[in-house]
Design an enzyme around this catalytic site. Structure first.
Site, PDB file in Angstrom:
ATOM      1  N   GLU A  47       0.829  -1.207   0.000  1.00  0.00           N
ATOM      2  CA  GLU A  47       0.000   0.000   0.000  1.00  0.00           C
ATOM      3  C   GLU A  47       0.867   1.263   0.000  1.00  0.00           C
ATOM      4  O   GLU A  47       1.887   1.336   0.686  1.00  0.00           O
ATOM      5  CB  GLU A  47      -0.883  -0.020   1.246  1.00  0.00           C
ATOM      6  CG  GLU A  47      -1.809   1.185   1.386  1.00  0.00           C
ATOM      7  CD  GLU A  47      -2.533   1.198   2.723  1.00  0.00           C
ATOM      8  OE1 GLU A  47      -3.574   1.878   2.807  1.00  0.00           O
ATOM      9  OE2 GLU A  47      -2.075   0.543   3.688  1.00  0.00           O
ATOM     10  N   LYS A  87     -10.461   2.876  -1.122  1.00  0.00           N
ATOM     11  CA  LYS A  87     -10.507   2.173   0.165  1.00  0.00           C
ATOM     12  C   LYS A  87     -11.785   2.508   0.929  1.00  0.00           C
ATOM     13  O   LYS A  87     -12.101   3.670   1.162  1.00  0.00           O
ATOM     14  CB  LYS A  87      -9.268   2.557   0.980  1.00  0.00           C
ATOM     15  CG  LYS A  87      -9.076   1.817   2.282  1.00  0.00           C
ATOM     16  CD  LYS A  87      -7.714   2.205   2.860  1.00  0.00           C
ATOM     17  CE  LYS A  87      -7.410   1.549   4.174  1.00  0.00           C
ATOM     18  NZ  LYS A  87      -6.053   1.908   4.662  1.00  0.00           N
ATOM     19  N   CYS A 138      -5.612  -2.635   2.882  1.00  0.00           N
ATOM     20  CA  CYS A 138      -5.195  -2.589   4.280  1.00  0.00           C
ATOM     21  C   CYS A 138      -6.365  -2.768   5.257  1.00  0.00           C
ATOM     22  O   CYS A 138      -6.816  -3.881   5.466  1.00  0.00           O
ATOM     23  CB  CYS A 138      -4.404  -1.320   4.553  1.00  0.00           C
ATOM     24  SG  CYS A 138      -3.372  -1.433   6.044  1.00  0.00           S
TER      25      CYS A 138
END
Length: 283
Positions: free
Chosen positions: A44, A117, A154
């Site tokens: 990431e 995200k 993540c």
């Protein structure tokens, strides 16, 4: 859908020079491609140190639109020259909005689409809500390399709902680029084991392989613990790194075998969505 050779990259990304970090990732991409990788996953936000440790408005200058971000441009060029797929994490600016975004770059170098995200953490050492709006793209899957790939970023990896949503969209495999390490509020807490177990659980309960790529190294006192891995559809670790190795994890996954086991296990046959309404309600 048959076999696919995948790679996860693990390395330190603590240089203040953006070009140096991107060059380090590029070198590992080339190594992975030379070993036969078709799909290569870097960590990431790999263009620099993990900047979300603090709230600093000057750091918004790191964000660029998708078509202008150096990470995206570099991986597009590599993907086209090496004929590989590279899911690329970057800090996106879209007008006055900022996102933690992934560009799915196909083997022809074209951006096939982006995923923003969905779950944004907020805590000591991980002040992401200061920088990123929650993603508005919804979960995404992409058809590449003869397979359907689902990707979370993540903090998404801790949520079984995210993994199951992508599985229900037809994903054959789940990928998670990551930047995670020590917890500044508790120096005795090591989440690396929990981190792995959560994703191995996604592999088991959805009966599909999972690939996770994390960074390593110390950045302003925060230690990133690596432990990147590739797990098969049973959640067993096929290949893994520890906390300090830098390099390429590579394996060939049999997605046809996973699909056979997935049907046989009956997890999707026996779902009871009419009972799950509570999952979509606020607490």
């Amino acid at each position: 859908m048959g076999k696919i050779t995948v790679a996860a990259l693990q390395l330190a990304l603590n240089s203040p020079d953006e070009a140096e970090n991107i060059a380090a990732v590029s070198a590992l991409v080339e190594q992975a491609a030379a070993k036969g990788a078709q799909l290569i996953l870097p960590p990431e936000l790999f263009s620099g140190p993990y900047f979300c440790k603090v709230e600093d408005e000057s750091l918004f200058a790191l964000a660029r639109p998708t078509a202008e971000h150096p990470s995206v441009l570099a991986m597009q060029a590599l993907a086209a020259s090496l004929k590989v797929v590279i899911p690329t994490s970057f800090f996106e600016r879209d007008g006055q909005h900022y996102y933690n975004t992934l560009a799915m770059i196909g083997a022809d170098g074209e951006v096939l689409g982006t995923y923003r995200k969905s779950h944004i953490p907020d805590g000591p050492g991980y002040e992401e809500k200061f920088y990123f709006r929650p993603g508005n793209s919804g979960f995404k899957v992409w058809d590449v390399c003869g397979a359907r790939i689902g990707i979370g970023i993540c903090w998404d990896q801790w949520y079984p709902e995210c993994a199951r949503a992508m599985a229900l969209m037809g994903a054959d495999m789940l990928l998670y680029p990551t930047a995670i390490g020590s917890e500044p509020y508790d120096t005795g807490l090591d989440t690396s084991r929990m981190w792995r177990r959560a994703m191995q659980g996604h592999a088991v309960s959805n009966c599909m392989p999972v690939v996770a790529a994390n960074r390593i190294g110390t950045e302003d006192g925060q230690n990133f613990y690596g432990h990147s891995f590739i797990a098969d559809e049973w959640g067993d670790l096929v290949t893994e790194f520890g906390s300090a190795e830098s390099g390429v994890l590579l394996t060939t996954l049999d997605l046809a075998r996973a699909a056979k086991h997935r049907a046989g296990m009956g997890f999707f046959r026996d779902r009871r969505p009419e009972l799950y309404g509570r999952l979509s309600e606020d607490i």
